[in-house]
Design a protein around this motif. Structure first.
Motif, PDB file in Angstrom:
ATOM      1  N   THR A   5      -3.196   8.337   0.019  1.00 32.32           N
ATOM      2  CA  THR A   5      -2.205   7.548   0.747  1.00 32.32           C
ATOM      3  C   THR A   5      -2.707   6.127   0.920  1.00 32.32           C
ATOM      4  O   THR A   5      -3.895   5.840   0.748  1.00 32.32           O
ATOM      5  N   ARG A   6      -1.758   5.266   1.272  1.00 26.31           N
ATOM      6  CA  ARG A   6      -2.046   3.858   1.547  1.00 26.31           C
ATOM      7  C   ARG A   6      -2.805   3.219   0.385  1.00 26.31           C
ATOM      8  O   ARG A   6      -2.423   3.409  -0.765  1.00 26.31           O
ATOM      9  N   HIS A   7      -3.879   2.482   0.668  1.00 29.58           N
ATOM     10  CA  HIS A   7      -4.522   1.692  -0.377  1.00 29.58           C
ATOM     11  C   HIS A   7      -5.475   2.507  -1.243  1.00 29.58           C
ATOM     12  O   HIS A   7      -6.010   1.992  -2.231  1.00 29.58           O
ATOM     13  N   ARG A   8      -5.715   3.769  -0.899  1.00 30.53           N
ATOM     14  CA  ARG A   8      -6.635   4.590  -1.686  1.00 30.53           C
ATOM     15  C   ARG A   8      -5.919   5.192  -2.897  1.00 30.53           C
ATOM     16  O   ARG A   8      -4.736   5.514  -2.834  1.00 30.53           O
ATOM     17  N   GLY A   9      -6.663   5.359  -3.984  1.00 25.86           N
ATOM     18  CA  GLY A   9      -6.134   6.052  -5.157  1.00 25.86           C
ATOM     19  C   GLY A   9      -5.165   5.266  -5.998  1.00 25.86           C
ATOM     20  O   GLY A   9      -4.425   5.849  -6.802  1.00 25.86           O
ATOM     21  N   LEU A  10      -5.148   3.932  -5.857  1.00 23.95           N
ATOM     22  CA  LEU A  10      -4.256   3.086  -6.649  1.00 23.95           C
ATOM     23  C   LEU A  10      -4.996   2.478  -7.834  1.00 23.95           C
ATOM     24  O   LEU A  10      -6.202   2.243  -7.784  1.00 23.95           O
ATOM     25  N   SER A  11      -4.250   2.203  -8.904  1.00 22.67           N
ATOM     26  CA  SER A  11      -4.811   1.539 -10.076  1.00 22.67           C
ATOM     27  C   SER A  11      -3.798   0.533 -10.616  1.00 22.67           C
ATOM     28  O   SER A  11      -2.586   0.708 -10.451  1.00 22.67           O
ATOM     29  N   ALA A  33       0.813  -1.213   0.000  1.00 19.03           N
ATOM     30  CA  ALA A  33       0.000   0.000   0.000  1.00 19.03           C
ATOM     31  C   ALA A  33       0.849   1.267   0.000  1.00 19.03           C
ATOM     32  O   ALA A  33       0.321   2.370  -0.161  1.00 19.03           O
ATOM     33  N   GLY A  34       2.165   1.131   0.172  1.00 16.89           N
ATOM     34  CA  GLY A  34       3.024   2.303   0.240  1.00 16.89           C
ATOM     35  C   GLY A  34       3.629   2.714  -1.085  1.00 16.89           C
ATOM     36  O   GLY A  34       4.582   3.496  -1.099  1.00 16.89           O
ATOM     37  N   VAL A  35       3.110   2.233  -2.214  1.00 14.65           N
ATOM     38  CA  VAL A  35       3.724   2.541  -3.500  1.00 14.65           C
ATOM     39  C   VAL A  35       3.635   4.037  -3.808  1.00 14.65           C
ATOM     40  O   VAL A  35       2.659   4.706  -3.451  1.00 14.65           O
ATOM     41  N   ARG A  36       4.678   4.547  -4.465  1.00 18.41           N
ATOM     42  CA  ARG A  36       4.749   5.966  -4.827  1.00 18.41           C
ATOM     43  C   ARG A  36       4.761   6.200  -6.331  1.00 18.41           C
ATOM     44  O   ARG A  36       4.644   7.351  -6.777  1.00 18.41           O
ATOM     45  N   ARG A  48      -0.134   4.989  -8.341  1.00 19.77           N
ATOM     46  CA  ARG A  48      -1.072   5.913  -7.707  1.00 19.77           C
ATOM     47  C   ARG A  48      -1.607   6.858  -8.779  1.00 19.77           C
ATOM     48  O   ARG A  48      -0.859   7.677  -9.342  1.00 19.77           O
ATOM     49  N   THR A  49      -2.902   6.756  -9.054  1.00 20.27           N
ATOM     50  CA  THR A  49      -3.527   7.563 -10.103  1.00 20.27           C
ATOM     51  C   THR A  49      -4.310   8.746  -9.547  1.00 20.27           C
ATOM     52  O   THR A  49      -4.828   9.554 -10.323  1.00 20.27           O
ATOM     53  N   GLU A  50      -4.405   8.848  -8.239  1.00 18.89           N
ATOM     54  CA  GLU A  50      -5.105   9.977  -7.617  1.00 18.89           C
ATOM     55  C   GLU A  50      -4.120  10.709  -6.714  1.00 18.89           C
ATOM     56  O   GLU A  50      -3.727  10.199  -5.660  1.00 18.89           O
ATOM     57  N   ALA A  51      -3.693  11.892  -7.141  1.00 16.39           N
ATOM     58  CA  ALA A  51      -2.703  12.662  -6.389  1.00 16.39           C
ATOM     59  C   ALA A  51      -3.222  12.990  -4.992  1.00 16.39           C
ATOM     60  O   ALA A  51      -4.410  13.285  -4.805  1.00 16.39           O
ATOM     61  N   GLY A  52      -2.325  12.937  -4.013  1.00 18.32           N
ATOM     62  CA  GLY A  52      -2.683  13.288  -2.656  1.00 18.32           C
ATOM     63  C   GLY A  52      -3.242  12.152  -1.827  1.00 18.32           C
ATOM     64  O   GLY A  52      -3.466  12.315  -0.625  1.00 18.32           O
TER      65      GLY A  52
END
Length: 403
Positions: free
Chosen positions: A190-196, A148-151, A184-188
């Motif tokens: 963190t963790r598991h949210r905003g990933l694709s 979940a920590g991917v950047r 991460r496709t949604e800037a801002g």
């Protein structure tokens, strides 16, 4: 069925017929030259061209995608028991180590479950034919087992995404045609949210993707760093929709240690048998301590098999059983590597005289096993992460504090 591979709700006659056909095909197609190709963990640098040709041969005769039968995209229908039988017979035949397993066993189940009809139509047939190879872009330098920590970021640009970031420990990236990348496709967020999860072609112009091999203890480089500098992925190739990457990634990881683990254990049996043979030849088996360690390895391997069969039968917690299996086999294989050199004594420190020029320095099978298996408790999710998963998802213990 092979010894002890017994599952609920199976048709014994149909399974036996399937195995006869599988053995007949392997007997007819696996030659002495195929058995000499090698490959697999610690030796992925060997015979890549021959192994890619072998993938196409498997695809032509319908032996890729057995687990996809219910979706209609696979080459041949097969029950779970038959898939296990094929995997074990394949291992016993000494056939070349697979290079298409990431596409077949990881990407394909994820696409079947989460992919769009167009994605299935585009990507599943080439995998089933053995024509396109895949790698997995999950781990990062600061987010190894902590997925979940991917950047790595992917920014929407019209009908495409532009990807910037770094992945590491990417197996077979130097040979893959495609990579499925968690970004991460949604800037801002963190963790598991905003990933694709994006499907990214590896052949891109202008240095958009750079692959740097990582030199291992064995002197070989099957793992890689992969740098994305504006790499392009089509917006149509986001699996499960934008922002749903965490759900897709968890579904993908849930199948990572399925049928293939039983075939893996056939290889473990072969390695253990060789270690025992060496112990008898050198007299190391007369040492009561070493003898006890050998017996324990044998007993634990049986336990590994029963655990894997139980998981495939659908018993246990979906989140915990794969972690238990990884924790067990990673430690088991690492201890086997230590035994492989211990039973040889001082001779284990001397390399072979007939080492292959393709290798940077000479290692025999036991030495390679010892060196490469040091990583077994780290790659694919470290022991620490597996224990956290078991504690939180199975035992219901409090979550580990996170920054």
């Amino acid at each position: 069925m092979p010894e002890e591979a017994q599952f609920v709700d199976t048709d014994a006659d149909a399974d036996a017929d399937f195995l006869r056909r599988a053995r007949a095909w392997l007997d007819a197609h696996v030659t002495a030259e195929h058995r000499r190709i090698g490959g697999g963990p610690g030796s992925e640098h060997l015979g890549m061209a021959e192994r890619r040709a072998w993938e196409r041969e498997l695809g032509r005769d319908g032996w890729i995608g057995l687990g996809w039968s219910e979706s209609g995209w696979g080459n041949r229908t097969a029950t779970t028991a038959q898939q296990v039988g094929w995997a074990e017979e394949y291992a016993r035949a000494g056939a070349p180590a697979r290079v298409g397993h990431i596409g077949e066993n990881l990407l394909a189940p994820a696409l079947i479950r989460f992919g769009s009809p167009a994605q299935k139509e585009r990507f599943l047939p080439p995998v089933a034919r053995g024509e396109e190879l895949w790698c997995q872009g999950f781990s990062e330098p600061d987010a190894g087992s902590d997925l979940a920590g991917v950047r790595t970021a992917a920014v929407r640009d019209g009908d495409a995404y532009r990807i910037t970031g770094q992945k590491i420990w990417t197996s077979l990236a130097q040979d893959a045609d495609w990579c499925f990348v968690l970004a991460r496709t949604e800037a801002g967020t963190t963790r598991h949210r905003g990933l694709s999860l994006l499907l990214v072609p590896m052949d891109q112009p202008g240095g958009r993707i750079e692959v740097r091999p990582i030199r291992q203890l064995t002197g070989t480089s099957e793992f890689n760093e992969v740098f994305f500098d504006g790499a392009v992925a089509s917006a149509e190739h986001v699996v499960g929709g934008a922002g749903n990457g965490w759900r897709v990634a968890l579904g993908l990881l849930a199948v990572e240690r399925g049928v293939a683990t039983l075939a893996q254990q056939i290889g473990f049996q072969t390695e253990l048998r060789e270690v025992v043979r060496t112990a008898l030849a050198t007299g190391a088996a007369d040492d009561p301590v070493l003898r006890a360690r050998l017996v324990r390895q044998w007993a634990e391997l049986r336990t590994l098999r029963w655990t894997a069969i139980d998981a495939l039968d659908g018993h246990g917690d979906e989140g915990g059983v794969p972690s238990v299996a990884k924790l067990l086999w990673g430690g088991w294989h690492r201890r086997l590597g230590e035994l492989a050199v211990a039973v040889r004594g001082a001779a284990a420190t001397v390399g072979p005289a007939d080492w292959r020029p393709a290798e940077p320095y000479g290692l025999d099978a036991a030495q390679r096993l010892f060196l490469f298996s040091r990583a077994d408790t780290i790659y694919g999710g470290s022991d620490e992460i597996q224990r956290n998963i078991i504690a939180e998802r199975v035992l219901g213990l409090p979550r580990e504090p996170r920054a």
